[in-house]
Design an enzyme around this catalytic site. Structure first.
Site, mmCIF file in Angstrom:
data_model
loop_
_atom_site.group_PDB
_atom_site.id
_atom_site.type_symbol
_atom_site.label_atom_id
_atom_site.label_comp_id
_atom_site.label_asym_id
_atom_site.label_seq_id
_atom_site.Cartn_x
_atom_site.Cartn_y
_atom_site.Cartn_z
ATOM 1 N N ALA A 69 0.829 -1.214 0.000
ATOM 2 C CA ALA A 69 0.000 0.000 0.000
ATOM 3 C C ALA A 69 0.857 1.255 0.000
ATOM 4 C CB ALA A 69 -0.939 -0.008 1.206
ATOM 5 N N GLU A 70 1.884 1.284 0.861
ATOM 6 C CA GLU A 70 2.730 2.474 0.922
ATOM 7 C C GLU A 70 3.526 2.664 -0.362
ATOM 8 O OE1 GLU A 70 5.563 5.096 3.778
ATOM 9 O OE2 GLU A 70 4.733 3.217 4.545
ATOM 10 N N THR A 71 3.969 1.580 -0.955
ATOM 11 C CA THR A 71 4.698 1.674 -2.217
ATOM 12 C C THR A 71 3.824 2.315 -3.289
ATOM 13 O OG1 THR A 71 6.082 -0.239 -1.694
ATOM 14 C CG2 THR A 71 5.839 0.329 -4.030
#
Length: 146
Positions: A69-71
């Site tokens: 998700a953060e990527t």
């Protein structure tokens, strides 16, 4: 030796998606086998194998879902920031809905807000049957390079 034109199956190395893939080499993106499939300031998509990203009980690690998700959210935010600027994550949360033991998961980050100083994305991660595995939200600050 003759030059042959690139075919549809050979990505042009000058495309932004291929540049993003190259930038991920040697990083956590590569270590976790995240494959980018689409990238823009409004939407970023990618896949990740479950194998190698599990917790000791054989389930997809919740932290691996957060990394995916953060990527995706951070890449979209970086594209939103534009030249001479960068994005840095300031908040992320995740709700895990179901477990996954094998195959791959797909994440889709969709812009909620893209402004001059912040960008926020909803990220939905699904299994190969299209069932929601995780819902995340990431907010990034958009900064000028110093």
């Amino acid at each position: 030796m003759t030059d042959t034109p690139a075919t549809a199956t050979e990505p042009d190395p000058s495309t932004p998606l291929e540049q993003l893939r190259d930038a991920g080499r040697g990083t956590l993106i590569e270590r976790m086998a995240i494959e980018l499939t689409e990238a823009s300031a409004q939407r970023c998509c990618g896949t990740m194998d479950v194998e190698g990203n599990t917790q000791p009980y054989g389930l997809l690690h919740g932290g691996a879902s957060v990394v995916l998700a953060e990527t995706l959210g951070s890449i979209a935010a970086m594209l939103a920031a534009g030249p001479g600027r960068y994005a840095v994550g300031v908040d992320i949360n995740a709700t895990h809905h179901r477990s996954v033991r094998s195959g791959a998961v797909t994440g889709i980050a969709t812009a909620v807000h893209v402004g001059r100083t912040t960008a926020c994305y909803d990220v939905v991660i699904s299994d190969e049957q299209g069932r929601r595995v995780c819902t995340s939200r990431i907010t990034c600050a958009l900064r000028d390079e110093v």
